[in-house]
Design a protein around this motif. Sequence first.
Motif, PDB file in Angstrom:
ATOM      1  N   ALA A   1      24.590  -8.807  26.924  1.00  0.00           N
ATOM      2  CA  ALA A   1      24.057  -7.733  27.779  1.00  0.00           C
ATOM      3  C   ALA A   1      24.440  -6.384  27.186  1.00  0.00           C
ATOM      4  O   ALA A   1      25.281  -5.660  27.696  1.00  0.00           O
ATOM      5  CB  ALA A   1      24.539  -7.858  29.221  1.00  0.00           C
ATOM      6  N   VAL A   2      23.782  -6.051  26.091  1.00  0.00           N
ATOM      7  CA  VAL A   2      24.304  -5.054  25.158  1.00  0.00           C
ATOM      8  C   VAL A   2      23.896  -3.624  25.517  1.00  0.00           C
ATOM      9  O   VAL A   2      22.716  -3.321  25.712  1.00  0.00           O
ATOM     10  CB  VAL A   2      23.835  -5.376  23.727  1.00  0.00           C
ATOM     11  N   VAL A   3      24.897  -2.749  25.584  1.00  0.00           N
ATOM     12  CA  VAL A   3      24.667  -1.318  25.740  1.00  0.00           C
ATOM     13  C   VAL A   3      24.168  -0.759  24.405  1.00  0.00           C
ATOM     14  O   VAL A   3      24.736  -1.050  23.356  1.00  0.00           O
ATOM     15  CB  VAL A   3      25.974  -0.605  26.149  1.00  0.00           C
ATOM     16  N   ASP A   4      23.109   0.043  24.452  1.00  0.00           N
ATOM     17  CA  ASP A   4      22.582   0.689  23.242  1.00  0.00           C
ATOM     18  C   ASP A   4      23.560   1.788  22.807  1.00  0.00           C
ATOM     19  O   ASP A   4      23.712   2.800  23.505  1.00  0.00           O
ATOM     20  CB  ASP A   4      21.209   1.293  23.538  1.00  0.00           C
TER      21      ASP A   4
ATOM     22  N   ASP B   1      30.697   5.549  18.501  1.00  0.00           N
ATOM     23  CA  ASP B   1      30.583   5.130  17.103  1.00  0.00           C
ATOM     24  C   ASP B   1      31.032   3.675  17.015  1.00  0.00           C
ATOM     25  O   ASP B   1      32.178   3.351  17.338  1.00  0.00           O
ATOM     26  CB  ASP B   1      31.453   6.015  16.208  1.00  0.00           C
ATOM     27  N   VAL B   2      30.112   2.804  16.609  1.00  0.00           N
ATOM     28  CA  VAL B   2      30.438   1.374  16.517  1.00  0.00           C
ATOM     29  C   VAL B   2      30.257   0.845  15.101  1.00  0.00           C
ATOM     30  O   VAL B   2      30.289  -0.376  14.891  1.00  0.00           O
ATOM     31  CB  VAL B   2      29.585   0.548  17.511  1.00  0.00           C
TER      32      VAL B   2
ATOM     33  N   MET C   1      22.427  -2.166  18.519  1.00  0.00           N
ATOM     34  CA  MET C   1      23.829  -2.495  18.274  1.00  0.00           C
ATOM     35  C   MET C   1      23.994  -3.190  16.927  1.00  0.00           C
ATOM     36  O   MET C   1      24.922  -2.870  16.154  1.00  0.00           O
ATOM     37  CB  MET C   1      24.385  -3.366  19.396  1.00  0.00           C
ATOM     38  N   VAL C   2      23.120  -4.139  16.639  1.00  0.00           N
ATOM     39  CA  VAL C   2      23.188  -4.847  15.353  1.00  0.00           C
ATOM     40  C   VAL C   2      23.086  -3.862  14.194  1.00  0.00           C
ATOM     41  O   VAL C   2      23.876  -3.900  13.236  1.00  0.00           O
ATOM     42  CB  VAL C   2      22.072  -5.910  15.275  1.00  0.00           C
TER      43      VAL C   2
ATOM     44  N   VAL D   1      24.951 -10.026  14.352  1.00  0.00           N
ATOM     45  CA  VAL D   1      24.027 -11.164  14.274  1.00  0.00           C
ATOM     46  C   VAL D   1      23.307 -11.255  15.611  1.00  0.00           C
ATOM     47  O   VAL D   1      23.938 -11.499  16.646  1.00  0.00           O
ATOM     48  CB  VAL D   1      24.777 -12.478  13.981  1.00  0.00           C
ATOM     49  N   GLU D   2      22.003 -11.042  15.613  1.00  0.00           N
ATOM     50  CA  GLU D   2      21.261 -10.940  16.876  1.00  0.00           C
ATOM     51  C   GLU D   2      20.744 -12.296  17.346  1.00  0.00           C
ATOM     52  O   GLU D   2      20.220 -13.094  16.564  1.00  0.00           O
ATOM     53  CB  GLU D   2      20.076  -9.982  16.730  1.00  0.00           C
ATOM     54  N   LEU D   3      20.891 -12.533  18.657  1.00  0.00           N
ATOM     55  CA  LEU D   3      20.324 -13.699  19.336  1.00  0.00           C
ATOM     56  C   LEU D   3      19.549 -13.181  20.543  1.00  0.00           C
ATOM     57  O   LEU D   3      20.055 -12.337  21.290  1.00  0.00           O
ATOM     58  CB  LEU D   3      21.420 -14.672  19.764  1.00  0.00           C
ATOM     59  N   THR D   4      18.341 -13.680  20.744  1.00  0.00           N
ATOM     60  CA  THR D   4      17.496 -13.249  21.864  1.00  0.00           C
ATOM     61  C   THR D   4      17.407 -14.348  22.907  1.00  0.00           C
ATOM     62  O   THR D   4      17.184 -15.525  22.575  1.00  0.00           O
ATOM     63  CB  THR D   4      16.078 -12.913  21.375  1.00  0.00           C
ATOM     64  N   TYR D   5      17.599 -13.945  24.174  1.00  0.00           N
ATOM     65  CA  TYR D   5      17.378 -14.851  25.294  1.00  0.00           C
ATOM     66  C   TYR D   5      16.189 -14.347  26.098  1.00  0.00           C
ATOM     67  O   TYR D   5      16.195 -13.216  26.582  1.00  0.00           O
ATOM     68  CB  TYR D   5      18.615 -14.925  26.183  1.00  0.00           C
TER      69      TYR D   5
END
Length: 514
Positions: A251-254, A436-437, A464-465, A474-478
């Motif tokens: 549930a990623v924050v941009d 900054d990530v 984020m990726v 590493v992106e995973l889509t649900y």
Amino acid sequence: MPNRSGLRAVVLTTTAVLLSAALAGCGGKEEHGDLTAQKLDWQDCPAPSDAEGGGSAPSPLPGGAKWECATMKAPLDWSRPKGDTIDIALIRARSSGPASKRIGSLVFNFGGPGGSGVSTLPAFGSDYTALRTRYDLVSFDPRGVGRSAPVECESDAQLDEYFQQDATPDDAAERAQLLQRTQQFNAACEKNSKKVLPHVRTTDVARDMDLMRQVLGDDKLHYFGISYGTELGGVYAHLFPGHVGRAVLDAVVDPTQNPEQSALGQARGFQLALDNFAKDCTSKTTDCPIGDTEQEVKDRIAKLLADLEKKPIPGLFPRQLTQTAATNGIAQSLYSKDFWGYLTEGLEEAYDGDGKILMLLSDSMNGRNENGEYSNLTAANIAINCSDEKPRYTADDVQRKLPEFRAASPLFGDYLAWGMVGCTDWAVPGAADHPDVSAPGSAPVLVIGNTGDPATPYEGARKMVDALGKGVGVELTYKGQGHGAYDSKNKCVQGAVNGYLLDGKVPKAGTVCS
């Protein structure tokens, strides 16, 4: 109103408790040595404090494993590591597997910001049974939250009044009243929490987590961050890339957005969730009790909110359901598909003049229990967001942006746009436009986006990726509904996450689960 980046489990737990019931400090200066050498004194957990939401001490996990709690000392000011300290509250459940298979501790942050990990982890502990076979499950109250030097602002009675205010002003007088009430709240935070307010930034919490890693005895930080916890995880990876172990962000924050862009993204996200709710209700074999078509469902909700602005209806005595409380309650119910039934029932009752269910949903978002007592969720949320976010928006800024917000969401646009003034006149300057990530050299970080997520829209996962950097994210889509993916119980998502955390198997980038 605060522009929260997603409260996830915190509000979902409170909602379940409230609805089922209704429908059925800072340490002083001390001499200390190396804080990394401190030993944690794990004991049986007490009942949650008022700031954590109150309630009973956590029940054992299935099988009888007990929760243990401890307190870790951390510097109040990380620029003065030998100065005053604060207490950071921790909770854990020991690994259920053989010691030879134990990897270490898996640290959770469930989001908010402002959510108590000490009270939230036990509520969801059974969801992580598989992970506990090789990890101690650990969470904590971040600084400013719960029992970790909590930010304090207003009394329960004042908060009742604060949440009854009109958060979507229509004229100059209402705008002035909203700004005055916001200033009053922020001044109370400064008065009651002046010592801790400058030290609750996400970068401070990330440094606490690296201290926690060392005190727990781990060479690497193994981490599971949800909602705002993904931002915290990204910031940790930026500050300590060489200390990242196996990490999951769900549930990623941009991380590339400023507060305005984030609020606008949430407007689109909640509108999408509302559209999906209306479609779900009207596509069932039984009649949808709140409208015959998707558009009728949304039109009737809009009319209800317009009517409530003119004349609130009875909610939970002696409070009435206002337009703001109803909007807040509707938004809360869209965090999880599990609560769509509550939203349908709440709307049915509101159309008949009873606002109890929508008010319960609103209360859960705001951290208010059935006894009328508030956790410090809202105070901490505002304090952390305002410390992190550099922009300070004026009423004129919002007025200029309203057409864009209304286009993004006729229902939630005004509500989220006016939330941007929450940091006006805040006592502490904000740190940056966005976190900054970037984390070159970090171990792989699994980043999960949910296509139907209202609070942290799906597009944030890709951002984020990219921001973490090549070879890290590493992106995973649900393809699902609700805020978050792992707790949806989807076997594909859980298999990928468990495979990585337990066995180190990094899923193929671009994996899609549905």
